[in-house]
Design an enzyme around this catalytic site. Structure first.
Site, short mmCIF file in Angstrom:
data_model
loop_
_atom_site.label_atom_id
_atom_site.label_comp_id
_atom_site.label_asym_id
_atom_site.label_seq_id
_atom_site.Cartn_x
_atom_site.Cartn_y
_atom_site.Cartn_z
CG ASP A 67 -0.26 -0.41 2.49
OD1 ASP A 67 0.81 -0.50 2.60
OD2 ASP A 67 -1.01 -0.78 3.36
CG ASP A 134 -9.02 -1.14 11.96
OD1 ASP A 134 -7.78 -1.57 11.32
OD2 ASP A 134 -9.32 -0.08 11.06
CG HIS A 136 -5.99 -2.04 8.64
ND1 HIS A 136 -6.45 -0.65 9.28
CD2 HIS A 136 -4.59 -1.99 8.46
CE1 HIS A 136 -5.17 -0.40 9.51
NE2 HIS A 136 -4.19 -1.16 9.00
CD GLU A 141 -9.05 1.30 7.87
OE1 GLU A 141 -8.74 0.47 8.39
OE2 GLU A 141 -8.39 2.55 7.97
C1 GLP Z 1 -0.65 0.45 8.60
C2 GLP Z 1 -0.50 -0.20 7.39
C3 GLP Z 1 -0.37 -1.83 7.37
C4 GLP Z 1 0.22 -2.11 8.64
C5 GLP Z 1 -0.72 -1.58 9.77
C6 GLP Z 1 -0.06 -1.77 11.27
O1 GLP Z 1 -1.82 1.20 8.60
N1 GLP Z 1 -0.93 0.13 6.24
O2 GLP Z 1 0.05 -2.65 6.48
O3 GLP Z 1 0.39 -3.52 8.92
O4 GLP Z 1 -1.28 -0.34 9.90
O5 GLP Z 1 0.64 -1.05 11.66
P1 GLP Z 1 1.81 -1.04 12.66
O6 GLP Z 1 2.64 -2.38 12.33
O7 GLP Z 1 2.59 0.34 12.72
O8 GLP Z 1 0.93 -1.35 13.79
#
Ligand code: GLP
Length: 258
Positions: A67, A134, A136, A141
């Site tokens: 992404d 959440d 995702h 989402e």
């Molecule tokens: C972000 C990214 C995801 C990631 C997730 C968790 O928004 N788009 O690819 O896995 O949220 O993030 P973190 O590892 O900082 O908790």
């Protein structure tokens, strides 16, 4: 789904790095799906260390990131393109890397081309995933179609707040992103999900033990034939069957270990 519970994030990252190394040993030209966020930072450090020590060779690997934020130029320090350069690509050579272009003028067209590029590369062999608080995956989402493909998504207020720490203020977090779809992710031949800390415990339990629902996009990974979830003790805190997952791991046949 295989669930591996490790003592802490360090041990969990080591396990993921070992799985990654095995994948590249078996298929040096693997197509790898990559994730960003704070969770895989230590994993990337370990890959860089292994590359330096010459026990890992990524020179023939092709990568696709999950992404990117819409409206952030790849040179923007908070873009995922900048993240990947800083944490991986400046230190480890790969054959080709792909990241969705958040500045694309025609986003639907760019998304279709991204899907085509994945197909042309032969599909993703090994997909790394983090887990949003959440539920995702990528930036899919809650409410995302479980068959979705790469497309534009609008972030939830919660994800904007979660990711605000990386920006000067929450107002600077883009509201829109381009993300591989849930359907795109499901086509990867193997998925490896990392989730650490008590803040993820609820999402981990919903993903692995809850009903399959678009409200928890990661829960669809219960349908994936080869998905490994690696969590630390805190991340495993809400799993009902955690003693069984530990038992399975302790009794894992030697040939299944990395
Ligand atoms: C972000 C990214 C995801 C990631 C997730 C968790 O928004 N788009 O690819 O896995 O949220 O993030 P973190 O590892 O900082 O908790």
């Amino acid at each position: 789904m295989e669930i591996i519970i490790k003592r802490d994030a360090e041990e969990a990252s080591l396990e993921a790095a070992a799985l990654f190394r095995r994948q590249l040993r078996e298929k040096p030209e693997s197509v790898i799906g990559l994730a960003t966020g704070s969770t895989p930072l230590r994993f990337y450090e370990l890959l860089v260390e292994m590359g330096r020590e010459r026990v890992l060779d990524t020179a023939h690997a092709v990568t696709f990131n999950l992404d990117e934020y819409v409206g952030l130029h790849p040179s923007h320090p908070q873009s995922y393109a900048a993240y990947m350069r800083a944490h991986l690509f400046n230190h480890l050579a790969v054959a080709r890397s792909h990241i969705p272009d958040g500045m694309a003028a025609d986003i639907p067209r760019h998304c279709a081309q991204y899907e085509e590029a994945i197909r042309d590369a032969g599909g993703i062999d090994w997909q790394l995933l983090g887990l949003g608080s959440d539920g995702h995956i990528g930036f899919n989402e809650p409410g995302s179609s479980l068959g979705s493909r790469t497309r534009l998504k609008t972030l939830t207020a919660r994800t904007v707040a979660d990711n605000a720490a990386h920006f000067a203020s929450p107002g600077e977090v883009p509201r829109h992103v381009i993300t591989m779809g849930v359907g795109t992710i499901l086509e990867a031949r193997r998925c490896v999900v990392l989730a650490f800390g008590a803040g993820k415990a609820h999402a981990v339990a919903a993903m692995a033990e809850g009903p399959i629902t678009a409200l928890v996009p990661a829960s669809v990974l219960q349908m994936h034939p080869a998905c490994t979830l690696i969590v630390d003790e805190a991340g495993a805190g809400a799993l009902q069957r955690r003693d069984y997952y530990r038992w399975v791991y302790e009794n894992k046949p030697a040939w299944q270990r990395p």
